[in-house]
Scaffold this motif. Sequence first.
Motif, PDB file in Angstrom:
ATOM      1  N   TRP A 122      91.747  18.246  51.699  1.00 20.09           N
ATOM      2  CA  TRP A 122      93.045  18.953  52.331  1.00 20.09           C
ATOM      3  C   TRP A 122      93.208  18.358  53.900  1.00 20.09           C
ATOM      4  O   TRP A 122      94.357  17.949  54.244  1.00 20.09           O
ATOM      5  CB  TRP A 122      93.050  20.409  52.386  1.00 20.09           C
ATOM      6  N   LYS A 123      91.923  18.343  54.387  1.00 22.03           N
ATOM      7  CA  LYS A 123      92.079  17.930  56.019  1.00 22.03           C
ATOM      8  C   LYS A 123      92.456  16.417  55.903  1.00 22.03           C
ATOM      9  O   LYS A 123      92.808  15.750  57.069  1.00 22.03           O
ATOM     10  CB  LYS A 123      90.459  17.976  56.599  1.00 22.03           C
ATOM     11  N   ALA A 124      91.589  15.440  54.827  1.00 23.36           N
ATOM     12  CA  ALA A 124      91.962  14.247  54.837  1.00 23.36           C
ATOM     13  C   ALA A 124      93.497  13.853  54.776  1.00 23.36           C
ATOM     14  O   ALA A 124      94.016  12.893  55.387  1.00 23.36           O
ATOM     15  CB  ALA A 124      91.140  13.436  53.874  1.00 23.36           C
ATOM     16  N   PHE A 125      94.054  14.799  53.906  1.00 19.34           N
ATOM     17  CA  PHE A 125      95.458  14.570  53.618  1.00 19.34           C
ATOM     18  C   PHE A 125      96.372  14.557  54.751  1.00 19.34           C
ATOM     19  O   PHE A 125      97.473  13.901  54.982  1.00 19.34           O
ATOM     20  CB  PHE A 125      95.972  15.317  52.542  1.00 19.34           C
ATOM     21  N   HIS A 126      95.957  15.913  55.867  1.00 17.05           N
ATOM     22  CA  HIS A 126      96.878  16.083  56.983  1.00 17.05           C
ATOM     23  C   HIS A 126      96.229  15.448  58.162  1.00 17.05           C
ATOM     24  O   HIS A 126      97.041  15.531  59.192  1.00 17.05           O
ATOM     25  CB  HIS A 126      96.880  17.629  57.017  1.00 17.05           C
TER      26      HIS A 126
ATOM     27  N   ALA B 158      98.921  30.305  49.459  1.00 13.96           N
ATOM     28  CA  ALA B 158      98.468  28.926  50.179  1.00 13.96           C
ATOM     29  C   ALA B 158      96.986  28.639  49.746  1.00 13.96           C
ATOM     30  O   ALA B 158      96.794  27.539  49.559  1.00 13.96           O
ATOM     31  CB  ALA B 158      98.229  29.564  51.708  1.00 13.96           C
ATOM     32  N   LEU B 159      96.012  29.491  49.271  1.00  8.29           N
ATOM     33  CA  LEU B 159      94.865  29.096  48.818  1.00  8.29           C
ATOM     34  C   LEU B 159      94.843  28.573  47.601  1.00  8.29           C
ATOM     35  O   LEU B 159      94.078  27.550  47.196  1.00  8.29           O
ATOM     36  CB  LEU B 159      93.850  30.415  48.899  1.00  8.29           C
ATOM     37  N   SER B 160      95.744  28.940  46.720  1.00 12.50           N
ATOM     38  CA  SER B 160      95.977  28.283  45.558  1.00 12.50           C
ATOM     39  C   SER B 160      96.106  26.888  45.489  1.00 12.50           C
ATOM     40  O   SER B 160      95.675  25.968  44.667  1.00 12.50           O
ATOM     41  CB  SER B 160      96.971  29.234  44.475  1.00 12.50           C
ATOM     42  N   GLU B 161      97.177  26.531  46.668  1.00  8.69           N
ATOM     43  CA  GLU B 161      97.512  25.232  46.634  1.00  8.69           C
ATOM     44  C   GLU B 161      96.414  24.409  47.206  1.00  8.69           C
ATOM     45  O   GLU B 161      96.384  23.035  46.816  1.00  8.69           O
ATOM     46  CB  GLU B 161      98.653  25.062  47.722  1.00  8.69           C
ATOM     47  N   THR B 162      95.603  24.821  48.114  1.00  2.00           N
ATOM     48  CA  THR B 162      94.404  24.054  48.704  1.00  2.00           C
ATOM     49  C   THR B 162      93.270  23.835  47.730  1.00  2.00           C
ATOM     50  O   THR B 162      92.774  23.095  47.656  1.00  2.00           O
ATOM     51  CB  THR B 162      94.022  24.864  49.821  1.00  2.00           C
ATOM     52  N   TYR B 163      92.998  24.978  47.178  1.00  2.00           N
ATOM     53  CA  TYR B 163      91.826  25.264  46.153  1.00  2.00           C
ATOM     54  C   TYR B 163      92.187  25.053  44.637  1.00  2.00           C
ATOM     55  O   TYR B 163      91.764  26.205  43.993  1.00  2.00           O
ATOM     56  CB  TYR B 163      90.993  26.580  46.944  1.00  2.00           C
ATOM     57  N   GLU B 164      92.899  24.012  44.091  1.00  2.00           N
ATOM     58  CA  GLU B 164      93.053  24.238  42.813  1.00  2.00           C
ATOM     59  C   GLU B 164      91.967  24.318  41.979  1.00  2.00           C
ATOM     60  O   GLU B 164      91.854  24.892  40.997  1.00  2.00           O
ATOM     61  CB  GLU B 164      94.104  22.863  42.437  1.00  2.00           C
ATOM     62  N   GLY B 165      90.883  23.574  42.330  1.00  2.00           N
ATOM     63  CA  GLY B 165      89.757  23.304  41.574  1.00  2.00           C
ATOM     64  C   GLY B 165      89.132  24.752  41.482  1.00  2.00           C
ATOM     65  O   GLY B 165      88.526  25.073  40.218  1.00  2.00           O
ATOM     66  N   VAL B 166      88.693  25.273  42.546  1.00  2.00           N
ATOM     67  CA  VAL B 166      88.064  26.422  42.552  1.00  2.00           C
ATOM     68  C   VAL B 166      88.933  27.630  41.816  1.00  2.00           C
ATOM     69  O   VAL B 166      88.192  28.511  40.995  1.00  2.00           O
ATOM     70  CB  VAL B 166      88.027  27.125  43.999  1.00  2.00           C
ATOM     71  N   ARG B 167      90.051  27.523  41.790  1.00  2.00           N
ATOM     72  CA  ARG B 167      91.030  28.524  41.102  1.00  2.00           C
ATOM     73  C   ARG B 167      90.662  28.188  39.544  1.00  2.00           C
ATOM     74  O   ARG B 167      90.458  29.344  38.689  1.00  2.00           O
ATOM     75  CB  ARG B 167      92.495  28.324  41.435  1.00  2.00           C
TER      76      ARG B 167
ATOM     77  N   ASP C 262      84.230  23.589  49.535  1.00  2.00           N
ATOM     78  CA  ASP C 262      83.913  22.769  50.541  1.00  2.00           C
ATOM     79  C   ASP C 262      84.596  21.225  50.401  1.00  2.00           C
ATOM     80  O   ASP C 262      85.181  20.631  51.356  1.00  2.00           O
ATOM     81  CB  ASP C 262      82.409  22.569  50.762  1.00  2.00           C
ATOM     82  N   PHE C 263      84.352  20.960  49.369  1.00  2.00           N
ATOM     83  CA  PHE C 263      84.860  19.386  48.937  1.00  2.00           C
ATOM     84  C   PHE C 263      86.389  19.221  48.994  1.00  2.00           C
ATOM     85  O   PHE C 263      87.170  18.607  49.529  1.00  2.00           O
ATOM     86  CB  PHE C 263      84.353  19.230  47.631  1.00  2.00           C
ATOM     87  N   GLU C 264      87.077  20.446  48.512  1.00  2.00           N
ATOM     88  CA  GLU C 264      88.554  20.393  48.453  1.00  2.00           C
ATOM     89  C   GLU C 264      89.079  20.594  49.706  1.00  2.00           C
ATOM     90  O   GLU C 264      90.288  20.128  50.228  1.00  2.00           O
ATOM     91  CB  GLU C 264      89.233  21.586  47.319  1.00  2.00           C
ATOM     92  N   TRP C 265      88.288  21.405  50.537  1.00  2.00           N
ATOM     93  CA  TRP C 265      88.920  21.452  52.017  1.00  2.00           C
ATOM     94  C   TRP C 265      88.851  20.419  52.871  1.00  2.00           C
ATOM     95  O   TRP C 265      89.778  19.961  53.499  1.00  2.00           O
ATOM     96  CB  TRP C 265      88.149  22.592  52.870  1.00  2.00           C
TER      97      TRP C 265
END
Length: 508
Positions: free
Chosen positions: A424-428, A355-364, A418-421
Amino acid sequence: MKNTSWPLLGCGLGLRTPHYQTILETRPKVDWFEAVSENYMDSGGRPVQVLEKIRERYPVALHGTALSIGSSDPLNLKYLERLKRLADRVSPFLVTDHLCWSSVNGEALHDLLPIPFTEEAVKHTVRRVRQVQDLLGRNIALENVSTYVTYRHSAMTEWEFIREVARRSGCGILLDLNNIYVNAVNHDFNPYDYLEGIPEGLVAQFHLAGHTDMGDFLFDTHSQPIIQKVWKLYERALELWGPVSTLIEWDEHIPKFPVLLAEAEKAKKIAARFKSRKTSQTRATMVAIREKSEHGPQKTPGLRKVQQIFGARIAAHRPGSKEPLGAFLNPQHGVPPEERLSVYANGFTARLEEALSETYEGVRALLGADRFSEVCRGYAHDEVSTDYNLNFIGENFPGFLEKNSFQKDKHPAVDLADFEWRIWKAFHAFDKTPLTPEKAARVPPDAWEEARFIFQPSVSVFESRWPVLDLWLSRHEINPAREVKRSQEPRGVLISRKLDQVRCERLG
């Protein structure tokens, strides 16, 4: 609520993101689609908009994973309210979930965990099913789940348990034939006895899927084609009950859409051979199975006590995690119960990392797969998830990175997270009704002096001295060894959603 007749709609497919475009553009000949409830009931963006478009053309069933009907925790009324809102919106022909539990002490464990087959558990589950059906205003169906441990104090077989829950509550049975086969191999019973133990009229739907052979047990992965032995179970089920609405499930290593269509066509051809029912329920067989139980019923510990210890062992750092479960669980094929329990513990961490990999592609990409995996394990150890939806488990991840691994002014990972979260929030996000000129005209002049304008939930402004937008845009090409430079002045980015697409724009 009383047992009901269940809709007969042929063979459907699970609705999965990689196939959205194909379905919308080609309108394939599929009888119906099944949507995972949590993917749509908690999103105001593209997923639910796609579901509505598909619902205009096909019948849809909603299939949940987080109802936690067998938990000793109170029912999650927020979850049920959102589920009802989605059901009212898309009018599914059936709402289903799993006969299991997935939370205890308010913590969501994000798994389909086994219930002891006891009279206490039957009464407890029946009471909760009735509440759910009253709240939703409809009968639901519950699916038998794959399991990797069994309880010493179970006093009935799995099929007796699910039969009693359905019979007493009025719910239907979503009979997953792959799960029956997986459990039959894992726990040494005859899968055909399972089918013989389910009376006609209780089965609302079939599921067909694949699994993975792990050597000493079978693992329900939904990542493989359906094996021949499961197809044979399907034939026997049709022989017993006649045609039943059937679903092809494929959740991991999802193939091209034509592969799923071919599986559905195969199921339809098999079903076409069975127009009549040949019921042959044999109670003597069920009694014989119960009498041959290797361990027999033991002194029964309370349902909540078992779930508290089980849950603590899955997340091994929780209070009570040292308390042994061996007294409650049977060994499996000579494997100690503690070792078999690791299937659930490892799955807990793996699902969280996925789940984290899907949300935080850039951090990964920035940290590299190995470092990211290490950080995810630390997050799993520290984070107590209270949200039933695994998609939102990453809310506290940016703060965890800053607290445990990185300094914000020396590494871009925290700001990028923080940016990627926010993306993610904007998408949903569920946007609110905006102020229109008509509404503005009705606002008294004096009120404008105290009026406060706010962004929609899908809009935010983000600032950082790190080039987070560039990192995010190049996330599929990032080299973890590259040097990222920090600027003297913060740079702003406007994050917003237009229709179903998230946009990121640089601010001057």
